[in-house]
Every structure is written in C-alpha cells, then in structure tokens.
Scaffold this motif. Structure first.
Motif, PDB file in Angstrom:
ATOM      1  N   SER A 153       0.848  -1.288   0.202  1.00 59.08           N
ATOM      2  CA  SER A 153       0.202  -0.209  -0.174  1.00 59.08           C
ATOM      3  C   SER A 153       0.842   1.435   0.050  1.00 59.08           C
ATOM      4  CB  SER A 153      -0.833   0.093   1.231  1.00 59.08           C
ATOM      5  OG  SER A 153      -0.197  -0.342   2.439  1.00 59.08           O
ATOM      6  N   GLY A 154       1.943   1.138  -0.582  1.00 60.38           N
ATOM      7  CA  GLY A 154       2.959   2.121  -0.578  1.00 60.38           C
ATOM      8  C   GLY A 154       4.088   2.122   0.175  1.00 60.38           C
ATOM      9  N   PRO A 155       5.095   2.941   0.203  1.00 64.92           N
ATOM     10  CA  PRO A 155       6.329   2.996   1.012  1.00 64.92           C
ATOM     11  C   PRO A 155       5.852   2.812   2.331  1.00 64.92           C
ATOM     12  CG  PRO A 155       6.419   4.725  -0.745  1.00 64.92           C
ATOM     13  CD  PRO A 155       5.008   4.169  -0.606  1.00 64.92           C
ATOM     14  N   GLY A 156       6.533   1.918   3.161  1.00 66.27           N
ATOM     15  CA  GLY A 156       6.525   1.802   4.744  1.00 66.27           C
ATOM     16  C   GLY A 156       5.378   0.666   4.976  1.00 66.27           C
ATOM     17  N   TYR A 157       4.641  -0.019   3.840  1.00 69.08           N
ATOM     18  CA  TYR A 157       3.637  -0.962   4.003  1.00 69.08           C
ATOM     19  C   TYR A 157       4.454  -2.100   5.163  1.00 69.08           C
ATOM     20  CZ  TYR A 157       5.567  -4.278   0.563  1.00 69.08           C
ATOM     21  OH  TYR A 157       6.305  -5.348   0.050  1.00 69.08           O
ATOM     22  N   ARG A 158       5.555  -2.295   4.915  1.00 67.66           N
ATOM     23  CA  ARG A 158       6.328  -3.522   5.586  1.00 67.66           C
ATOM     24  C   ARG A 158       6.395  -3.531   7.198  1.00 67.66           C
ATOM     25  NH1 ARG A 158      11.904  -4.717   2.496  1.00 67.66           N
ATOM     26  NH2 ARG A 158      11.722  -2.328   2.312  1.00 67.66           N
ATOM     27  N   THR A 159       6.397  -2.228   7.876  1.00 70.64           N
ATOM     28  CA  THR A 159       6.303  -1.638   9.104  1.00 70.64           C
ATOM     29  C   THR A 159       4.853  -1.615   9.491  1.00 70.64           C
ATOM     30  OG1 THR A 159       6.587   0.713   8.489  1.00 70.64           O
ATOM     31  CG2 THR A 159       8.739  -1.098   8.932  1.00 70.64           C
ATOM     32  N   HIS A 160       3.877  -1.727   8.627  1.00 67.39           N
ATOM     33  CA  HIS A 160       2.338  -1.340   9.061  1.00 67.39           C
ATOM     34  C   HIS A 160       1.814  -2.749   9.745  1.00 67.39           C
ATOM     35  CE1 HIS A 160      -1.825  -0.015   7.508  1.00 67.39           C
ATOM     36  NE2 HIS A 160      -1.744   0.263   8.827  1.00 67.39           N
ATOM     37  N   ALA A 161       2.192  -2.733  11.197  1.00 69.78           N
ATOM     38  CA  ALA A 161       1.759  -3.593  12.003  1.00 69.78           C
ATOM     39  C   ALA A 161       0.984  -3.399  13.038  1.00 69.78           C
ATOM     40  CB  ALA A 161       2.967  -4.557  12.349  1.00 69.78           C
ATOM     41  N   PHE A 162       0.151  -4.374  13.738  1.00 72.90           N
ATOM     42  CA  PHE A 162      -0.777  -4.127  15.011  1.00 72.90           C
ATOM     43  C   PHE A 162      -0.700  -5.249  15.631  1.00 72.90           C
ATOM     44  CE2 PHE A 162      -3.340  -5.955  11.260  1.00 72.90           C
ATOM     45  CZ  PHE A 162      -3.908  -6.837  11.970  1.00 72.90           C
ATOM     46  N   THR A 163      -1.150  -5.252  16.910  1.00 70.88           N
ATOM     47  CA  THR A 163      -0.944  -6.303  17.865  1.00 70.88           C
ATOM     48  C   THR A 163      -2.789  -6.787  18.219  1.00 70.88           C
ATOM     49  OG1 THR A 163       0.756  -6.024  18.749  1.00 70.88           O
ATOM     50  CG2 THR A 163      -0.371  -7.309  20.028  1.00 70.88           C
ATOM     51  N   VAL A 164      -3.005  -8.047  18.053  1.00 68.48           N
ATOM     52  CA  VAL A 164      -4.235  -8.256  18.737  1.00 68.48           C
ATOM     53  C   VAL A 164      -4.073  -8.997  20.063  1.00 68.48           C
ATOM     54  CG1 VAL A 164      -6.285  -9.930  18.625  1.00 68.48           C
ATOM     55  CG2 VAL A 164      -5.237  -8.795  16.459  1.00 68.48           C
TER      56      VAL A 164
END
Length: 181
Positions: A153-164
C-alpha cells in the motif's frame, strides 16, 4: 492438507512406477492399479474436503450468543479499532478482544487497500475504502498475537503492523469499563 496431498502424490507415483514396469500377464496388476489409483486418491481428497468444509464453516461469521463485534479501520500507517460494546472507545494499533469468544471484525480502510492478517487467528482479509468486510477470529488463549497489513500500500507498508491482545473475561470487562476516551 499437505500430508494428504503428499500421501496421494507418493502413492500415485508408486503406482505409475509399477505401471511402467509392465510384466507379461499382469491382468491383476491392472485391476489393482486402476482400483487403488482411483479409490485411494478419491478417499483422501474426500476426507480433506470434509475437513476443510468443517473448519471453514467454523470460521464463518454466524450469529453466536457470545459474539463480540469490533471495527478495524486501516490508514497509512496505522490501524484504528472501535468496540461495539463501548461506543466511543477507540484504540490505535492494538486490538483488544476477549479470549475464548468469537469476534467479528468489520474491516475497512480510510485511504487505500490494506490487508488485515493475524496468521495465528485467521486468514487475510482486505480492507477496502468505502466497503466493510467481515472476518471471524477467535483467540483460544489470552496473549498477544502479531498482525500485519499484508498488502502493498505504498512505501512503509512492511512496518504497518498491529497487535491483537486477547484478554481473560475479567480483563475484557475491565478494559470496556476503563477510563472514558
């Protein structure tokens, strides 16, 4: 599924090798090859299909008396989560859910297509602007589960994380009753 596919592959490969080693007067071999060459793969595939349908049915978002509904909205580069049980409560990059209860996640996006994926809880579902997709997840045990936006989804998508974060029942109630947003 992999074990079943491997068993079929090895068995059929063995049957093929036997068929290529034709012996004169091998009428019984022909019956054996045709019978097991069809019967074994069909039996294994039928068992895998039944298993897949059973597991898949459990993941579908059917009505359930203990079901919890949450919202997940993706945007570059964060996730915002809302909770039906407490309107106005929102968290960023940490989705809180009760452990041992089915949770329906309503997934959407504010900007571009993102992918909501928590590998230990469920398959990937796309977050699409202007559209809500529904995914059923359930954490059997309390703890933190890593989630990622598995979509370019563009530059930076590899670090686009979250926690459940799956919580015990008492902790879930305390989370919902926590300080006002």
């Amino acid at each position: 599924m992999l074990a079943g596919a491997t068993a079929i592959f090895l068995f059929v490969t063995g049957l093929l090798a036997l068929a290529m080693r034709r012996r004169p007067g091998g009428g019984s071999d022909r019956l054996w090859l045709q019978g097991l060459g069809l019967a074994f793969p069909l039996t294994v595939l039928a068992a895998l299909l039944a298993y897949g349908l059973t597991v898949g049915e459990a993941l579908l978002p059917h009505d359930h008396p203990e079901r919890v509904t949450v919202r997940a909205e993706a945007r570059q580069w964060a996730w915002r989560f809302g909770y039906e049980d407490r309107p106005g409560l929102e968290t960023e990059d940490i989705l809180h859910i009760p452990a041992g209860r089915p949770v329906d996640v309503e997934i959407t996006s504010a900007d571009v297509i993102h992918g909501f994926w928590v590998p230990r809880l469920a398959g990937k579902m796309d977050a699409i602007p202007g559209h809500v997709n529904l995914l059923r997840i359930e954490a059997r045990a309390p703890g933190d589960y890593a989630g990622v936006s598995a979509e370019f989804s563009g530059p930076g998508y590899r670090t686009h994380a979250f926690t459940v974060r799956a919580l015990e029942a008492a902790d879930w109630e305390a989370f919902l009753e926590g300080p006002s947003p």
